[in-house]
Write a protein that holds these residues in place. Structure first.
Motif, PDB file in Angstrom:
ATOM      1  N   GLU A 147      23.325 -16.453 -14.167  1.00 35.90           N
ATOM      2  CA  GLU A 147      22.187 -15.869 -13.449  1.00 35.90           C
ATOM      3  C   GLU A 147      20.908 -16.679 -13.661  1.00 35.90           C
ATOM      4  O   GLU A 147      20.003 -16.662 -12.822  1.00 35.90           O
ATOM      5  CB  GLU A 147      21.978 -14.424 -13.889  1.00 35.90           C
ATOM      6  N   LEU A 148      20.826 -17.405 -14.768  1.00 36.56           N
ATOM      7  CA  LEU A 148      19.628 -18.191 -15.061  1.00 36.56           C
ATOM      8  C   LEU A 148      19.603 -19.525 -14.333  1.00 36.56           C
ATOM      9  O   LEU A 148      18.531 -20.087 -14.104  1.00 36.56           O
ATOM     10  CB  LEU A 148      19.532 -18.458 -16.564  1.00 36.56           C
ATOM     11  N   LEU A 149      20.776 -20.043 -13.966  1.00 34.81           N
ATOM     12  CA  LEU A 149      20.867 -21.397 -13.429  1.00 34.81           C
ATOM     13  C   LEU A 149      19.904 -21.654 -12.281  1.00 34.81           C
ATOM     14  O   LEU A 149      19.273 -22.700 -12.205  1.00 34.81           O
ATOM     15  CB  LEU A 149      22.298 -21.693 -12.968  1.00 34.81           C
ATOM     16  N   THR A 208      15.519  -8.521 -17.466  1.00 31.73           N
ATOM     17  CA  THR A 208      15.586  -7.176 -18.047  1.00 31.73           C
ATOM     18  C   THR A 208      16.814  -6.461 -17.499  1.00 31.73           C
ATOM     19  O   THR A 208      17.293  -6.757 -16.393  1.00 31.73           O
ATOM     20  CB  THR A 208      14.299  -6.378 -17.749  1.00 31.73           C
ATOM     21  N   GLU A 209      17.356  -5.523 -18.276  1.00 31.95           N
ATOM     22  CA  GLU A 209      18.577  -4.811 -17.893  1.00 31.95           C
ATOM     23  C   GLU A 209      18.301  -3.325 -17.683  1.00 31.95           C
ATOM     24  O   GLU A 209      17.152  -2.877 -17.692  1.00 31.95           O
ATOM     25  CB  GLU A 209      19.661  -5.046 -18.949  1.00 31.95           C
ATOM     26  N   HIS A 210      19.365  -2.579 -17.522  1.00 28.90           N
ATOM     27  CA  HIS A 210      19.303  -1.178 -17.123  1.00 28.90           C
ATOM     28  C   HIS A 210      18.405  -0.322 -18.015  1.00 28.90           C
ATOM     29  O   HIS A 210      17.723   0.579 -17.533  1.00 28.90           O
ATOM     30  CB  HIS A 210      20.713  -0.572 -17.133  1.00 28.90           C
ATOM     31  N   LYS A 247      18.196  -7.606 -13.703  1.00 30.40           N
ATOM     32  CA  LYS A 247      17.288  -8.226 -12.751  1.00 30.40           C
ATOM     33  C   LYS A 247      16.491  -9.346 -13.403  1.00 30.40           C
ATOM     34  O   LYS A 247      16.091  -9.236 -14.554  1.00 30.40           O
ATOM     35  CB  LYS A 247      16.326  -7.192 -12.163  1.00 30.40           C
ATOM     36  N   ILE A 248      16.263 -10.425 -12.646  1.00 28.39           N
ATOM     37  CA  ILE A 248      15.386 -11.507 -13.075  1.00 28.39           C
ATOM     38  C   ILE A 248      14.198 -11.539 -12.128  1.00 28.39           C
ATOM     39  O   ILE A 248      14.361 -11.647 -10.912  1.00 28.39           O
ATOM     40  CB  ILE A 248      16.105 -12.864 -13.064  1.00 28.39           C
ATOM     41  N   ILE A 249      13.025 -11.400 -12.682  1.00 26.61           N
ATOM     42  CA  ILE A 249      11.792 -11.452 -11.898  1.00 26.61           C
ATOM     43  C   ILE A 249      11.155 -12.819 -12.124  1.00 26.61           C
ATOM     44  O   ILE A 249      10.917 -13.225 -13.264  1.00 26.61           O
ATOM     45  CB  ILE A 249      10.815 -10.338 -12.308  1.00 26.61           C
ATOM     46  N   GLU A 250      10.893 -13.523 -11.041  1.00 20.31           N
ATOM     47  CA  GLU A 250      10.334 -14.864 -11.131  1.00 20.31           C
ATOM     48  C   GLU A 250       8.864 -14.851 -10.737  1.00 20.31           C
ATOM     49  O   GLU A 250       8.472 -14.206  -9.761  1.00 20.31           O
ATOM     50  CB  GLU A 250      11.094 -15.822 -10.217  1.00 20.31           C
ATOM     51  N   ASP A 251       8.071 -15.570 -11.522  1.00 25.95           N
ATOM     52  CA  ASP A 251       6.653 -15.739 -11.227  1.00 25.95           C
ATOM     53  C   ASP A 251       6.394 -17.236 -11.126  1.00 25.95           C
ATOM     54  O   ASP A 251       6.299 -17.938 -12.121  1.00 25.95           O
ATOM     55  CB  ASP A 251       5.799 -15.114 -12.338  1.00 25.95           C
ATOM     56  N   ARG A 252       6.317 -17.731  -9.909  1.00 24.14           N
ATOM     57  CA  ARG A 252       6.139 -19.161  -9.696  1.00 24.14           C
ATOM     58  C   ARG A 252       4.846 -19.419  -8.927  1.00 24.14           C
ATOM     59  O   ARG A 252       4.603 -18.811  -7.885  1.00 24.14           O
ATOM     60  CB  ARG A 252       7.322 -19.742  -8.924  1.00 24.14           C
TER      61      ARG A 252
END
Length: 352
Positions: A298-300, A66-68, A51-56
């Motif tokens: 996933e980062l793109l 972070t992963e499993h 999962k990627i958690i974004e804080d904008r």
């Protein structure tokens, strides 16, 4: 802290040594463009998927990957502020190669674009102040061809990535070269290392095209791919050597004026001049192939530099590349027997 000044274009500061940037190691400086820091752990517990958690917000743009396994697995955060700050956990810091290839180099690519440069997936050589580039998919035989050229009087600028400045200047990026088991046995100077032929066969297999393809397929599944890759490469280190370890008399040249770009292909026996559009498509394809390691895809969607998204920056890179290629000669060099060195040498002699 380690400090790397890449041709006064991008400055990198890291509390983990980045072997791929050792050529650019410098004295202490302030205001790095990219900083890498290590923390014991980052926020995020056990979960069912990557999962990627974004804080904008108006003044901030951060992501947390972070992963499993949460803090027991691979974790990193990126702050896309005025300066980029990457924070990694201890696990990632244990595999310097994964840190550089999977995180640092993709960010360098976008930083270079934002400054009007191209970090092109290609080798670069020079002879008599005339530069040439070589581009090929992984495990084609480009590195062996590069070594043959250097043995026969060419100066070395890079084997994997080259910095391009318009209209036709190439700047060196002499990272350690990834050596196959076959090249290890034929490159005499490498016998001075502690590595054995048996260990090289294992390392070459793990880091071969087959090994990478397996990891790419695994990345499509719901597995902690970055964690697996980090642990695997900290155990089986990549077969990488500097050019002067392989060929002690090799001359590293800082920059050159590029005249030609050669695309290597393992089939047939043909030398074809390419139009600019065809060369552009091949160059983009080969460059993209160099940056597909997880979690790049996933980062793109989250990357943003100077207010521009990754896709916008890639479009700018394509325009820069089109302008660059329109001013040089581009060729497809086909050889089933990997006789590219002879074909390229003949081409450069005819031009001279």
């Amino acid at each position: 802290m380690y400090y790397y000044n890449i041709h006064d274009i991008i400055k990198v500061q890291s509390d983990v040594v980045l072997y791929e940037l050792q050529y650019f190691k410098s004295e202490i400086f302030e205001n790095p463009d990219l900083t890498v820091r290590t923390m014991d752990s980052l926020p995020g517990g056990v979960r069912f998927s990557r999962k990627i958690i974004e804080d904008r917000s108006a003044n901030s743009h951060k992501i947390l990957y972070t992963e499993h396994l949460g803090s027991l697995g691979a974790q990193f955060s990126i702050d896309f502020g005025e300066k980029i700050e990457v924070t990694i956990n201890k696990l990632i810091s244990a595999s310097k190669h994964v840190l550089y290839v999977n995180l640092v180099e993709p960010l360098l690519r976008f930083l270079f674009i934002s400054r009007g440069f191209i970090l092109l997936h290609s080798a670069c050589l020079d002879k008599n102040d005339s530069g040439l580039l070589m581009s090929a998919p992984p495990d084609t035989g480009k590195t062996t061809t590069v070594l043959k050229c250097v043995k026969n009087g060419f100066s070395f600028l890079s084997d994997d990535m080259t910095i391009i400045k318009l209209p036709n200047q190439a700047m060196c990026f002499p990272k350690p070269m990834t050596i196959s088991s076959h090249t290890f046995k034929t490159a005499v100077s490498v016998s001075n290392t502690r590595d054995t032929d048996r260990s090289m066969r294992v390392r070459s297999l793990v880091h071969s095209k087959t090994g990478r393809s397996f990891m790419h397929k695994l990345a499509k599944l719901n597995v902690p791919i970055f964690t697996i890759n980090t642990i695997g490469q900290s155990i089986v280190r990549p077969p990488k050597y500097s050019i002067n370890t392989i060929l002690q008399d090799a001359i590293i040249k800082k920059d050159t004026r590029v005249d030609s770009l050669y695309f290597l292909k393992r089939e047939g026996n043909e030398f074809i001049q390419l139009d600019t559009e065809t060369a552009l498509n091949l160059a983009v394809e080969n460059s993209d192939d160099a940056f597909i390691f997880p979690p790049y895809a996933e980062l793109l969607k989250y990357i943003a530099i100077k207010g521009k998204s990754a896709l916008e920056l890639l479009e700018e890179e394509k325009k820069l590349l089109l302008s660059f290629l329109s001013g040089i000669s581009c060729y497809m060099v086909k050889s089933e027997t990997r006789a590219w060195f002879n074909m390229i040498s003949k081409s450069t002699e005819n031009k001279a």
